[in-house]
Structure formats: C-alpha cells, structure tokens
Scaffold this active site. Structure first.
Site, PDB file in Angstrom:
ATOM      1  N   GLU A 241      12.088  34.643  69.238  1.00  0.00           N
ATOM      2  CA  GLU A 241      13.544  34.582  69.368  1.00  0.00           C
ATOM      3  C   GLU A 241      14.094  33.451  68.526  1.00  0.00           C
ATOM      4  OE1 GLU A 241      16.932  34.298  72.830  1.00  0.00           O
ATOM      5  OE2 GLU A 241      15.084  33.206  73.067  1.00  0.00           O
ATOM      6  N   THR A 368      16.790  25.705  77.192  1.00  0.00           N
ATOM      7  CA  THR A 368      17.711  24.613  76.844  1.00  0.00           C
ATOM      8  C   THR A 368      17.056  23.708  75.797  1.00  0.00           C
ATOM      9  OG1 THR A 368      16.837  23.077  78.480  1.00  0.00           O
ATOM     10  CG2 THR A 368      18.618  24.541  79.213  1.00  0.00           C
ATOM     11  N   ASN A 369      17.882  22.950  75.115  1.00  0.00           N
ATOM     12  CA  ASN A 369      17.328  22.081  74.079  1.00  0.00           C
ATOM     13  C   ASN A 369      16.459  20.967  74.675  1.00  0.00           C
ATOM     14  OD1 ASN A 369      18.681  23.816  72.451  1.00  0.00           O
ATOM     15  ND2 ASN A 369      19.869  22.265  71.367  1.00  0.00           N
ATOM     16  N   GLU A 370      16.666  20.665  75.952  1.00  0.00           N
ATOM     17  CA  GLU A 370      15.771  19.708  76.619  1.00  0.00           C
ATOM     18  C   GLU A 370      14.377  20.322  76.774  1.00  0.00           C
ATOM     19  OE1 GLU A 370      19.011  20.157  77.541  1.00  0.00           O
ATOM     20  OE2 GLU A 370      19.381  18.250  76.549  1.00  0.00           O
TER      21      GLU A 370
END
Lengths: 385, 377
Positions: A241, A368-370
């Site tokens: 993705e 999430t970017n975290e």
C-alpha cells in the site's frame, strides 16, 4: 546507478497522459475530486484503465496483468495521479497483491482477473473502534457454521465500503490464540444480508464509514490464504500500500509555483519575495526526495526485496509532505487559501485547503505515522520492542 | 532505474571502509587534528598506493581513470570515517585542473597529484561569501610577461599541505561571469606577497585566509583560456558541493548507527532506552533523513556523471542534504545524551565536520535561491 527512465517507460507515461486527455471526462474528473468515491463515470474510466492493463501492470498476464515491473506500475499510477485520477485502488494495490502472494490457485483464478479488469472494487475492513494502531486487537468474530462463516461485530473508518463491491475483511477466527495468531482474511460481498453501512464524514470532505455485521454468512471458500494467518497476510500487503505515487502533489506544486509567479502583492510578484523563493525551493527538493523514495520502493520490489523500513519511510515522508504543500500554499495564497475550486477568488484550481486538510487524514490512515516510525525503528534499525 | 552500485564500486566501498576502520581509528583522528601536517606520512603513502588521489584523474595523466561516481563512493566512506586532512582537497584540486587546464598543463600538473606527490587547493570564496560569479573581486592585472594578483580568499582548505592554489581571479574588465580566470599559484615559491593564516575555527578541518598583495605569476599560470574560466570553476564547485552531500550521507549513516547502538546498550528504568518510543522516533527520523539525503545526492552524482545540466539537482541536493544533516546531528545527540557530548566520544568529530560540509560550497539558502531561479521565479 541510473536515475533515468528508459525510452519505453517515457513512452508509457506519455501514453497514459494522452489516454487521460482523451478518456477522462469532466464528469469522471469531478467524481475523482469529490471525496465521496467514484460514481458511474469514474467507474467507467476504471474499466477502460483495466482494459489497458494499467491497474495491474506488474501482475502476470494470466491474471489480467501486463507482466510489467513495479516501476512501470508506479509510472502509470504517478501519471494518473498527476491527471487527477485516484490510482491506489484497494483491489489492485492491496487485496490483489495479497491474493497473489498468499492466496490459493482457486482464489487467484476467481478474483484476480476481475480486479485487473477494473470491474469490481474492494474496501479495506481492518480498523475497529478498539483496534486502530493496535490492529491485531481486532475483535469482529467469524464462527464456522456448515459451509459458511457467520460474522458478527463492527468496523469503523472503512472507507470505500459505500461504493465498493467487496469487503476485504480481517476477522477473529480463534479467540483463544495469541492475538496475532487468531485473525483470518475474508472476501465478503457487501450486499450480503446483515451488513449495514453508515457514513462518517471527515474534515477534509471525504467520506468514510461505520460497518455493522449482524449474523452475516460468508462461504468458506471466501477465506483468503491460511486460516488464522490473516494478520501476517495483512502486514505483507501493507508494504504494498505504501508505494506512494506523488503525481498529485507534483501537479498541485506546479499550480502553486505558477500562482506565485502570476500573483502580485504590493506591486511585486510573489515569486520575487525571497521568503517565497526559499520556501518553494525547499519544497521542490523535498518533492524530488519523495519521488525517489517511491521509485526506490518499486526498484526494491522489482529486485525481489519486500521493503519494510523503506515502505514506512515512504508513507511517512509523502503524507507529511502533503501537509507541507499546504503550509507553502497557505504562505503564498493568504486568505484565498480557504477558497474551494470554482469559487471566484480561488487560486491554483482550489489546490489549497482541501489538500492541506487531507494530509491530516493521510498521516493517520494506512498505519499512523507513529506506527510507521515504530516499524522503521524496530524492523529497520533493530531497536528492542 | 537502478539505485545500486556496480560490483567494482562495491569493492572500492569495502576496501575504503576497511582501510579507514583499520588505519584511521577515531583515536588517531583526534590526534591528527592537533598535528601539522595532519597525517602521518605513511598513511598518505598507503592511500597513494591504493590510487585514491588518482581515482578521477584520466589514465593518460597518471590517474586511474575512474568516474565522478567512483570518486563519490570513496568520498562517502571518507565521510563515514570523519576522515580529515588534504585527501578531499587533493581530489577536488585534481578535478579542477582536469576541467580547467590545457593539455600541456594537465600533462605537467596531474601526474604528481595522482601520485600523491602534490596537492592543489581550490580558492574561490572571498569575504563577500557569495558563491556566484559576482562574488569574485580578486584581481589579476596583466603586465609584461604575467599577472599580479591582489585580493583575499577565505576558507581555502589545507593550504599548509598544498603545493598549488587554483585561484578564481578577475583578469578582464567585465563583470559577472565574464573575465574570470583560473590562475595557478605555487604556494611554496610565491614569496612574501602571499600571506597565509590559519582560520581559528571550531575544530572542523584546516581552513585558511589567503591574502594576495601583488603576487606575480607568469602567463602560463592561467589555466585554460584567460577570462573564460567561470563555467569550468562552476562545474568544479558543483562537483565539490555534491561531494559534500555525499560526505554528509556517509557521516550521517555512521551517526545513526552510533545512536542506535547506544540506544540498544544504554539501560535506564530497567530497560534499554531504545525500547522507548520517543527514542525510537528520534532514530527513525534520523534514519529517514539520511536515506532521503542519500537518494537526492545520488541522483545529483548520476547527473553529474552523465554530464547533464545539473544546476537544479545539485542545489536541491546540497540544500536538502545540509538541512537533513543538521537534523541528523541534533537527533543523534538527543539520543546519545550526555555521553555523546564528551569530546572523547566519536559524535563531536562528526558534529564539527558537519558545519563545514553544510556551509561550504554554497549554504542551503544560497542553493535554494538557485533552485528558485531554475523554477523560473
């Protein structure tokens, strides 16, 4: 080392561009820009793309692909995005690749050609109210009953369920196993009795959904891959993705630069303001990097690597870059940044606030970017969990 | 596309990495900073034997005949080792003479440089601190049989170790790019009208102020055509800027590895600090910054190597690379905490070196201005 495209690849990009100029109707373009998903015109456009093989360039020919490389696919997607077409479909870029990697021959033969043809679309069915970043905690239950599984529970932030044909569903099949080892993947017909879909609108004007499952029956043959290995299949697909085409960002950046060149403030073109020049130049370099991260991903996959660290870097970088394009446009447009496309005073075809707001969304979705940074640190750099 | 190295370049990379690890441990590097000349002579000779000063010099001038890309593979390893001293200066000086000099000049000057027996240092920057042609004010006035040079150059590297300076000077009446010449000055024989002062910098490498007060050279000291040197000098400066990018990538990679190793070993609250998400994200951000800078630096290397027009990519790479490297420096210091601040630790060497890499051959802001021009603004 070689950073250029082959003449064949340049030609492919030119073909995609010419195709869009010919076939992308105003109706389809409006549907792509709407944030509510493709309507009849956009769906028709996808079928035309499918007929060219451009949704699934890297797939084998026997499943409707072109036996091309991932780099070729990225070139096509990149140009499509530049032309305003949403290229990352769930079927062709997530469900399909997972079926290719993890599915049995029967599953492949049944689903892949239909996805490649652009006639059907999938919606991701991962996130739940209590399983966001902690995806393995998902709790929707699938229980065997005769030739079927019976599914009960609910999903949230399942974008595309309102226009897709099938749900690409992660469901718990073994509640007693450790949480990573009791999840399976299913393909569910979204018109099945017992499914209720309710809209959930997010700040960027995009629609996502809540989906309720009430005793929904799914044939056993719709289980993808191995039972209880679904979480691992999902993790593999997430790496795919994150091959992010930057064409849309590039187009909007070009519009912002043109605006800076053409707009005069206090008798001086904005493009002559040293602060504007610095900000635009900084963004130009960052965009170049984003594109290189994406093409590096494609190159790694083409060379037989499953990129993990790189995929997470790509996702984080590109989605945060989208936000910085908003910062840049805000700096240049001033209050006109708030205007939508079509409004009398709108600049750069409305390439302002909506894009900026959608970066708030993209920094959350797809992991999430975290979570991406955790992946870079633990899987990429070997830091302890 | 191909993001990889050739098999020969892989060998060069491994050879260089092993050499620096064995021959130039960080304890030695710290000592070298206080020595004049900085290298033990045998270390310079070993590198000469490996052909490193010759790497990008054509075979007919006694070089190895490697590409710009080959040179950059070596430079990345130099950055990784924080390797100080005149090797970088020698590499860029050799390229300058190769690009600017006539056949005769190259045949005379390049073989000793390739053999490590002479070093030429590039002298472009002046007190104006402008990297553009307008920044060149040093004059070389023509008189019978030669030129007389007057003016000041700043941040000239390794002058004490150098035999020659390649000086950007105005020989013509023109302004801007017109009338700029590249003049070779022999440091050892220039006499008292050339004064060289080591700049008192934080412990980066050796940089000098060089004042020319009527230094006289012969006609043959002009490299190539008089008044026509700007394009060539600009190309040398582009190569040097990209070499600094590549150096920063090598250094940044080492800094990230240092920080990650520290985070795995250092225990607080009963756990390795690398298990804390705050530390993990610092490391992830630093690693992303290095990997990103590598991609754009490599694209610039490739375009230089192919001889393409590359003003925009060079300036994007240098501004992005410098900003990324500063971020890497800050993040890796944050991860290594107090111990990384101690001057016996490896990190400060890289922190000092980072300043020179970021600020020389064009600051980030100067390069961004060039990008803006290339974008038609």
């Amino acid at each position: 080392m070689h950073f250029g495209f082959t003449p064949t690849q340049e030609q492919l990009r030119a073909e995609v561009k010419a195709f869009c100029e010919q076939e992308l109707t105003p109706e389809a373009a409006a549907e792509f820009a709407s944030g509510v998903g493709p309507g009849p015109a956009a769906k028709e456009f996808y079928r035309k793309l499918g007929a060219k093989g451009w949704l699934t360039v890297s797939w084998p020919r026997k499943y409707g692909g072109l036996d091309g490389s991932h780099t070729d696919q990225l070139i096509v997607s990149d140009e499509l995005e530049y032309q305003g077409v949403k290229s990352n479909r769930v079927g062709s870029s997530m469900a399909g690749p997972t079926i290719l990697l993890c599915g049995g021959e029967e599953t492949k033969a049944e689903w892949l050609p239909k996805i490649a043809a652009g006639g059907i679309e999938f919606a991701l069915g991962y996130t739940e109210p209590d399983a966001g970043s902690d995806l393995a905690a998902l709790d929707i239950r699938a229980v065997e009953d005769g030739d079927d599984y019976v599914i009960n529970g609910s999903k949230i932030f399942n974008t595309a369920t309102h226009y897709a044909d099938y749900h690409w569903l992660g469901a718990r099949t073994d509640p007693n196993a450790p949480k990573h080892k009791g999840v399976s993947l299913f393909i569910v017909d979204l018109t099945s009795p017992g499914i209720t879909i309710k809209p959930l609108w997010v700040l960027s004007g995009q629609r996502t959904n809540v989906v309720y499952y009430d005793n929904v029956r799914v044939p056993k043959r719709n289980l993808v891959g191995e039972k209880n290995r679904g979480f691992y299949h999902i993790a593999t697909a997430l790496d795919f993705e994150r091959m992010f085409p930057c064409g849309g960002i590039r187009r909007d950046f070009h519009r912002v630069v043109a605006t800076a060149r053409e707009t005069t403030t206090n008798g001086r073109p904005q493009g002559k303001d040293p602060l504007v020049r610095q900000a635009i130049a900084e963004f130009a370099a960052e965009l170049e990097v984003a594109e290189l991260l994406s093409y590096q991903m494609a190159w790694l996959v083409d060379n037989g690597t499953v990129p993990t660290k790189e995929a997470s870097m790509n996702k984080t970088y590109v989605t945060e870059l989208e936000g910085r394009l908003g910062d840049l446009a805000m700096h240049i447009f001033g209050p006109r940044f708030m205007l939508r496309e079509g409004s009398k005073w709108a600049q750069a075809e409305g390439a302002g606030a909506w894009n900026y707001l959608s970066s708030y969304v993209s920094c959350i979705y797809g992991g999430t970017n975290e979570i991406q940074r955790n992946i870079i640190a633990t899987r990429g750099l070997g830091l302890p969990r | 596309m191909d993001f990889g190295l050739s098999p020969e370049q892989d060998i060069l990379k491994t050879t260089a990495r092993d050499f620096f690890a064995e021959q130039a441990p960080t304890t030695l590097l710290r000592e070298m900073r206080n020595q004049r000349p900085p290298y033990p002579a045998d270390l310079w000779k070993k590198m000469a034997d490996l052909g490193w000063m010759a790497i990008a010099i054509p075979e007919k001038y006694g070089g190895v005949g490697g590409s710009i890309h080959d040179l950059m593979v070596l430079v990345e390893e130099m950055g990784r080792a924080a390797f100080p001293g005149p090797l970088f200066t020698s590499l860029i000086g050799g390229i300058a003479i190769d690009i600017l000099g006539s056949e005769k000049q190259k045949a005379e000057l390049l073989p000793p440089i390739a053999a490590g027996k002479a070093v030429a240092s590039l002298a472009i920057l002046e007190p104006s601190l402008s990297m553009g042609a307008d920044g060149i004010a040093l004059t070389a006035s023509h008189s019978a049989g030669g030129y007389s040079l007057s003016g000041t150059k700043l941040f000239v590297s390794d002058v004490e170790a150098a035999d020659y300076l390649v000086v950007a000077a105005r020989t013509g009446e023109g302004s801007g790019e017109d009338g700029i010449s590249a003049i070779l000055v022999n440091v050892k024989s220039a006499g008292s009208r050339l004064s060289v002062t080591r700049l008192d910098t934080v412990p980066v490498e050796d940089y000098y102020e060089v004042v020319f007060d009527g230094v006289v050279v012969g006609e043959s000291a002009v490299l190539g055509q008089a008044g026509q040197a700007w394009n060539g000098l600009n190309r040398v400066a582009q190569i040097a800027a990209v070499a600094k990018c590549v150096d920063m990538v090598g250094a940044g990679q080492r800094m990230v590895e240092t920080a990650v190793a520290h985070a795995k070993e250092r225990v607080q609250f009963g756990r390795p600090i690398g298990s804390f998400q705050a530390i993990q994200h610092h490391c992830a951000n630093a690693a992303t910054a290095v990997d990103s800078a590598r991609l754009i630096a490599n694209k610039a290397v490739w375009m230089l190597n192919e001889g393409m027009e590359c003003t925009k990519i060079v300036s994007m790479a240098k501004s992005f690379g410098a900003d990324s490297h500063r971020r890497v420096t800050q993040l890796t210091h944050q991860v290594t905490g107090g111990v990384g601040l101690i001057i016996e630790h490896d990190l400060p060497m890289f922190t000092y070196r980072a300043l020179a890499s970021e600020l020389l051959f064009g600051t980030p802001a100067e390069h961004r201005e060039l990008v803006a021009q290339e974008l038609g603004l």
